[in-house]
Motif scaffolding. Structure first.
Motif, PDB file in Angstrom:
ATOM      1  N   ALA A  69       0.860  -1.187   0.000  1.00 29.46           N
ATOM      2  CA  ALA A  69       0.000   0.000   0.000  1.00 29.46           C
ATOM      3  C   ALA A  69       0.891   1.231   0.000  1.00 29.46           C
ATOM      4  O   ALA A  69       2.030   1.178   0.461  1.00 29.46           O
ATOM      5  CB  ALA A  69      -0.919   0.022   1.222  1.00 29.46           C
ATOM      6  N   GLY A  70       0.343   2.330  -0.509  1.00 34.25           N
ATOM      7  CA  GLY A  70       1.126   3.553  -0.593  1.00 34.25           C
ATOM      8  C   GLY A  70       0.363   4.787  -0.173  1.00 34.25           C
ATOM      9  O   GLY A  70      -0.860   4.773  -0.059  1.00 34.25           O
ATOM     10  N   CYS A  82      -3.847  13.529   1.499  1.00 29.79           N
ATOM     11  CA  CYS A  82      -3.128  12.448   0.823  1.00 29.79           C
ATOM     12  C   CYS A  82      -4.141  11.386   0.409  1.00 29.79           C
ATOM     13  O   CYS A  82      -5.316  11.439   0.780  1.00 29.79           O
ATOM     14  CB  CYS A  82      -2.062  11.840   1.730  1.00 29.79           C
ATOM     15  N   GLU A  83      -3.642  10.438  -0.364  1.00 27.92           N
ATOM     16  CA  GLU A  83      -4.485   9.331  -0.806  1.00 27.92           C
ATOM     17  C   GLU A  83      -3.805   8.028  -0.422  1.00 27.92           C
ATOM     18  O   GLU A  83      -2.608   7.855  -0.636  1.00 27.92           O
ATOM     19  CB  GLU A  83      -4.677   9.391  -2.328  1.00 27.92           C
ATOM     20  N   LEU A  84      -4.580   7.120   0.144  1.00 25.83           N
ATOM     21  CA  LEU A  84      -4.118   5.754   0.358  1.00 25.83           C
ATOM     22  C   LEU A  84      -4.261   5.057  -0.985  1.00 25.83           C
ATOM     23  O   LEU A  84      -5.359   5.010  -1.542  1.00 25.83           O
ATOM     24  CB  LEU A  84      -4.963   5.053   1.423  1.00 25.83           C
ATOM     25  N   GLN A  85      -3.159   4.545  -1.522  1.00 25.02           N
ATOM     26  CA  GLN A  85      -3.156   4.038  -2.887  1.00 25.02           C
ATOM     27  C   GLN A  85      -2.737   2.576  -2.963  1.00 25.02           C
ATOM     28  O   GLN A  85      -1.845   2.130  -2.242  1.00 25.02           O
ATOM     29  CB  GLN A  85      -2.179   4.862  -3.740  1.00 25.02           C
ATOM     30  N   CYS A 106       1.019   3.295   6.853  1.00 24.74           N
ATOM     31  CA  CYS A 106       0.751   4.339   5.859  1.00 24.74           C
ATOM     32  C   CYS A 106       0.250   5.628   6.509  1.00 24.74           C
ATOM     33  O   CYS A 106       0.716   6.726   6.163  1.00 24.74           O
ATOM     34  CB  CYS A 106      -0.266   3.843   4.842  1.00 24.74           C
ATOM     35  N   LEU A 107      -0.683   5.520   7.438  1.00 24.13           N
ATOM     36  CA  LEU A 107      -1.243   6.715   8.059  1.00 24.13           C
ATOM     37  C   LEU A 107      -0.215   7.414   8.954  1.00 24.13           C
ATOM     38  O   LEU A 107      -0.171   8.642   9.007  1.00 24.13           O
ATOM     39  CB  LEU A 107      -2.518   6.369   8.831  1.00 24.13           C
ATOM     40  N   LYS A 117      -5.633  14.931   6.236  1.00 23.09           N
ATOM     41  CA  LYS A 117      -6.728  14.042   5.836  1.00 23.09           C
ATOM     42  C   LYS A 117      -6.187  12.997   4.868  1.00 23.09           C
ATOM     43  O   LYS A 117      -5.247  13.277   4.119  1.00 23.09           O
ATOM     44  CB  LYS A 117      -7.857  14.818   5.143  1.00 23.09           C
ATOM     45  N   CYS A 118      -6.809  11.822   4.887  1.00 25.07           N
ATOM     46  CA  CYS A 118      -6.444  10.766   3.953  1.00 25.07           C
ATOM     47  C   CYS A 118      -7.702  10.309   3.210  1.00 25.07           C
ATOM     48  O   CYS A 118      -8.721  10.003   3.833  1.00 25.07           O
ATOM     49  CB  CYS A 118      -5.805   9.583   4.689  1.00 25.07           C
ATOM     50  N   TYR A 119      -7.613  10.272   1.910  1.00 28.46           N
ATOM     51  CA  TYR A 119      -8.706   9.903   1.005  1.00 28.46           C
ATOM     52  C   TYR A 119      -8.393   8.544   0.400  1.00 28.46           C
ATOM     53  O   TYR A 119      -7.223   8.180   0.244  1.00 28.46           O
ATOM     54  CB  TYR A 119      -8.787  10.975  -0.095  1.00 28.46           C
TER      55      TYR A 119
END
Length: 161
Positions: A69-70, A82-85, A106-107, A117-119
């Motif tokens: 995960a990124g 940011c985005e969890l990718q 990741c977080l 925030k993470c999307y």
């Protein structure tokens, strides 16, 4: 269960990581267009995540990549989001708490980079993934954010960091 390690992606991981991600996407029945499946980055994950404020982590068991995960800034989004990718795990990685560990990795990284925030985007039928996201505090949005190019993903979530 062998020796499991979560670590940043390395150049030597590119081929195996691309194979893992594509295998999981096919297993899950994800469309090949409008999703991560067609992303050019899949074959060059190490290079894609070089640079400021982004990192991709792999999970390996006995030196075999079984998931990853990124985190990166949301494309065409605020500097604070940011985005969890590309969080995907092979079947042998599931049910071991690795998703939760990876999410925390990741977080935690996102927080150190100043994101607030993470999307994320996912598929509505990926129930186990959505359950994990909700468990760590992600809530649903009514519409997508940014410009990920993943128009086939129809579930959007966000979390305050």
């Amino acid at each position: 269960m062998g020796t499991i390690k979560i670590r940043p992606v390395a150049l030597k991981d590119n081929k195996a990581l691309a194979a893992v991600i594509r295998e999981v996407l096919i297993e899950m029945g994800v469309p090949k267009v409008g999703t991560a499946y067609e992303d050019k980055e899949l074959d060059i994950m190490f290079e894609t995540y070089e640079g400021a404020r982004k990192e991709y982590f792999v999970v390996e068991e006995d030196e075999k990549i079984i998931g990853g995960a990124g985190i990166a800034q949301l494309e065409k989004g605020s500097d604070e989001i940011c985005e969890l990718q590309k969080m995907y795990f092979l079947p042998e990685a599931r049910g071991k708490g690795l998703g939760h560990q990876m999410m925390n990795t990741c977080l935690d990284f996102a927080r150190t980079q100043g994101f607030t925030k993470c999307y994320l985007e996912t598929m509505p039928y990926m129930k186990d993934a959505r359950k994990l996201y909700a468990k760590v505090g992600f809530t649903y949005l009514d519409a997508p954010m940014g410009d990920t190019g993943h128009y086939s993903c129809q579930a959007w979530m966000i979390k305050d960091l």
